[in-house]
Write a protein that holds these residues in place. Structure first.
Motif, PDB file in Angstrom:
ATOM      1  N   LYS A 100      15.104  49.043  16.622  1.00  0.00           N
ATOM      2  CA  LYS A 100      15.382  47.661  16.222  1.00  0.00           C
ATOM      3  C   LYS A 100      14.318  46.681  16.726  1.00  0.00           C
ATOM      4  O   LYS A 100      14.040  45.664  16.077  1.00  0.00           O
ATOM      5  N   LYS A 132      18.850  39.629  11.900  1.00  0.00           N
ATOM      6  CA  LYS A 132      19.819  40.729  11.981  1.00  0.00           C
ATOM      7  C   LYS A 132      19.391  41.748  13.035  1.00  0.00           C
ATOM      8  O   LYS A 132      20.213  42.228  13.824  1.00  0.00           O
ATOM      9  N   ALA A 136      21.240  42.694  16.580  1.00  0.00           N
ATOM     10  CA  ALA A 136      21.596  44.074  16.932  1.00  0.00           C
ATOM     11  C   ALA A 136      21.087  44.417  18.322  1.00  0.00           C
ATOM     12  O   ALA A 136      21.772  45.101  19.098  1.00  0.00           O
ATOM     13  N   ASN A 139      23.337  42.621  20.841  1.00  0.00           N
ATOM     14  CA  ASN A 139      24.636  43.294  20.937  1.00  0.00           C
ATOM     15  C   ASN A 139      24.534  44.567  21.758  1.00  0.00           C
ATOM     16  O   ASN A 139      25.435  44.890  22.551  1.00  0.00           O
ATOM     17  N   LYS A 140      23.439  45.294  21.556  1.00  0.00           N
ATOM     18  CA  LYS A 140      23.231  46.527  22.313  1.00  0.00           C
ATOM     19  C   LYS A 140      23.060  46.230  23.792  1.00  0.00           C
ATOM     20  O   LYS A 140      23.619  46.933  24.651  1.00  0.00           O
TER      21      LYS A 140
END
Length: 204
Positions: A100, A132, A136, A139-140
């Motif tokens: 990511k 996006k 991600a 969030n990780k």
């Protein structure tokens, strides 16, 4: 300047040791330093050297990272088609390896390039993909932080529970020891009293 001196020294050492992966990493770092110094010809040269080794070693994530670096150099030299192509190659590989961070950088680079070309539709599309990927990553990181906090809480709780169990066991052992001592005293006292009675009885 200090970073440049450091990487040049590291380059000499890696060349002597013939450590290909370390050499590729050093080329990449030098390319990024020369980009910051706006020495774009050397920045491009070192990134290409890094890419060559990485492709020979089949280091996919490193290849994708270097394509993003090349995209940035090409963008700075106004070679926008080459910059777009480099970022798109980075995306293709990053999707395969599920990286990511590389996707974020690639989409961000494309958004800037398309904005420069006044292609605001593609600029916006890539910005959304950039956002996006960034979300991600956050969030990780948040999930990892929550996991670490939970794991620490469970570990601390287990240690405290073990301390309480140990304390309870010590108290139980101490109580049992006191009971044994009291019993020994009572038995000793009873035996002493019995002997006294026998002695008195014999005296008569």
């Amino acid at each position: 300047k200090q970073a440049l001196e450091y990487y040049l020294k590291a380059l000499g050492l890696d060349e002597k040791l013939k450590n290909e992966l370390a050499l590729a990493s050093c080329y990449n770092n030098l390319g990024r330093v020369y980009l910051q110094l706006n020495t774009l010809d050397l920045a491009l040269d070192f990134q290409k050297k890094a890419l060559k080794i990485q492709e020979e070693q089949h280091e996919d994530a490193d290849i994708a990272f270097t394509y993003n670096c090349l995209g940035t150099v090409y963008e700075r030299t106004n070679k926008l088609p080459e910059a777009i192509s480099s970022h798109e190659r980075a995306i293709a590989i990053a999707v395969q390896v599920d990286n990511k961070e590389i996707l974020k950088d690639a989409y961000g680079g494309l958004a800037e390039i398309y904005a420069r070309q006044n292609n605001f539709q593609k600029a916006y599309q890539n910005y959304l993909l950039f956002d996006k990927a960034k979300e991600a990553i956050l969030n990780k990181e948040n999930s990892r932080s929550i996991f670490e906090v939970t794991a620490k809480y469970e570990t601390d709780k287990k240690e405290k529970d073990n301390e309480l169990l140990l304390k309870d066991k010590l108290n139980a052992d101490l109580a049992a020891s006191h009971q044994r001592t009291l019993l020994d005293i009572m038995i000793g006292g009873a035996c002493g009293l019995l002997l006294l009675c026998i002695f008195v009885f014999r005296s008569y």
